[in-house]
Write an enzyme that holds these catalytic residues in place. Sequence first.
Site, PDB file in Angstrom:
ATOM      1  N   ASP A 245       0.899  -1.152   0.000  1.00 30.02           N
ATOM      2  CA  ASP A 245       0.000   0.000   0.000  1.00 30.02           C
ATOM      3  C   ASP A 245       0.932   1.194   0.000  1.00 30.02           C
ATOM      4  OD1 ASP A 245      -1.457   2.292   0.938  1.00 30.02           O
ATOM      5  OD2 ASP A 245      -3.083   0.915   1.410  1.00 30.02           O
ATOM      6  N   HIS A 246       1.029   1.869  -1.137  1.00 24.46           N
ATOM      7  CA  HIS A 246       2.127   2.837  -1.249  1.00 24.46           C
ATOM      8  C   HIS A 246       1.979   4.010  -0.281  1.00 24.46           C
ATOM      9  CE1 HIS A 246      -0.576   4.978  -4.059  1.00 24.46           C
ATOM     10  NE2 HIS A 246       0.166   6.035  -3.847  1.00 24.46           N
TER      11      HIS A 246
ATOM     12  N   HIS B 182      -5.770   2.882   1.190  1.00 27.19           N
ATOM     13  CA  HIS B 182      -4.934   4.001   1.630  1.00 27.19           C
ATOM     14  C   HIS B 182      -5.507   4.731   2.857  1.00 27.19           C
ATOM     15  CE1 HIS B 182      -2.977   3.098  -2.048  1.00 27.19           C
ATOM     16  NE2 HIS B 182      -3.711   3.844  -2.840  1.00 27.19           N
TER      17      HIS B 182
END
Length: 495
Positions: A184-185, A247
């Site tokens: 999950d950036h 996110h």
Amino acid sequence: MTTSTPLEPVDSFDYVIFGATGDLTMRKLLPALYRRFAEGQIPDDARIVGTARSPLDDASYRERAQKALKEFIREDEYADDTVRRFLERVHYVSLNGAEAGGNWDGLKSLLEKDAAEDRVRVFYLATAPDLYGDIARNVDEKGLRTASSRIVLEKPIGTDLETARKVNEGVGRHFPENTIFRIDHYLGKEAVQNIIALRFANPMLERMWDRESIEYVQITAAETVGLEGRGGYYDGSGALRDMIQNHLLQVLTVVAMERPASLEADALRDEKVRVLTSLKPLDRDHLATSVVRGQYVQGKQDGKPVPGYREELGDDSASTTETFVALKAEVDNPRWQGVPFYLRSGKRMPEKLTEIVIQFRAAEAGLFGDARPGSRVRIRIQPNESIRLPLFVKQPGDRFALEEVDALSTLNDPSRVVYRDSYEGLLLDAVKGSPALFVRKDETEAAWRWVTPILDAWGKDTQGPDPYEAGTWGPDAARELLRRAGHRWIEDIAG
Ligand code: BG6
């Protein structure tokens, strides 16, 4: 003191990317690996092996990769010689990873060539998630999974709880959980990691981080972009799946979690899971009061007319996919009971902005006269990462009048920036086998467990999303959601 932690080179590795001709690889993965290579963190004998169905060879894939670097990294980062050396590390094998037939032998012999047995292998899956199980099976059954292998799964992991479980089970049959890295950036963003430091390295804040002191929390991820040519994916997803399920809920967990026993991966993730499983369910009965969905119609951005979502998709689209969600979440535990966590994300908003606002309770009237509004801590995740801590001080002069000043910490001093993009650190964490900033199976499933009833209820609701004009902060109902509790979104407070 203004230092950055020095970066150690990582051990040599092979990075095998499935979905290597796709947008994510070109826009994010190759530029991130290039930057780390240019910084000397990637050894010269590391290899990046792209795989996809297109019948390309090394030379033609390298051409594409070079074009991507030209387009997606800054001009001052592009050095001909470094690019040339980097591209020599890049290979391509034409292969449909989901099918057992195909050039698996070619891939295997490439990986085995000139490589020690314990060399790290990372399999990065950037394809449609329903293929993840098949790809994992093939990698395993074709004998490519070694003792030092890991598998990275790009989001989305499934489209609801059931499909997420299927993906997790499919991959889990072939890779042990401690070798599965769900990316999950947002967890790679410095400002998100900084929340942990802010909360737990500052006793002053740590002691106030609860329902006694905090009135509500806002987490906004606003984007100015529309579909960006990703209509095929996005229309089947929508803002809830695309941004909130992963996110924003990840950011929420970091804001709300209890102090972890350590910074080790499982200690952190145990606490994050506890937050997710403490979220009050939002089912059909709560939808009307707690969730708003919107879809942009034509409007203006930076003074220029922009088309609506349906026009962007195609002339006769009657899509009811939401491009905006605002909702009120509650973490039902002793620390947070009764404190709303307002989450919101949308496309075609007035500005690109990801920010957390922690609204503290108002001070009672007393020594300094009237009651004062509560202070607000603002954590800007992007752009211009910063943390603002307001303090009241006395205004100069005879009267004892107060004014608010900001203790501002800027986190994006260009001379100290280490990673320009959140993928850079994460891609190498996978090589190092450090899963702290990756999402564990139970986290993904807990997030889906909370989100899926909202999707189900929407599926039964004929009303569809509320329209909002492109270039605005979403439908009025989003404002109303807060107004009912006497709260306001940050742009309405701060102008
Ligand atoms: C991705 C979403 O995960 O995150 C995109 O699929 C979105 O729709 C992007 O644009 C936002 O990331 P960032 O880092 O620009 O906030």
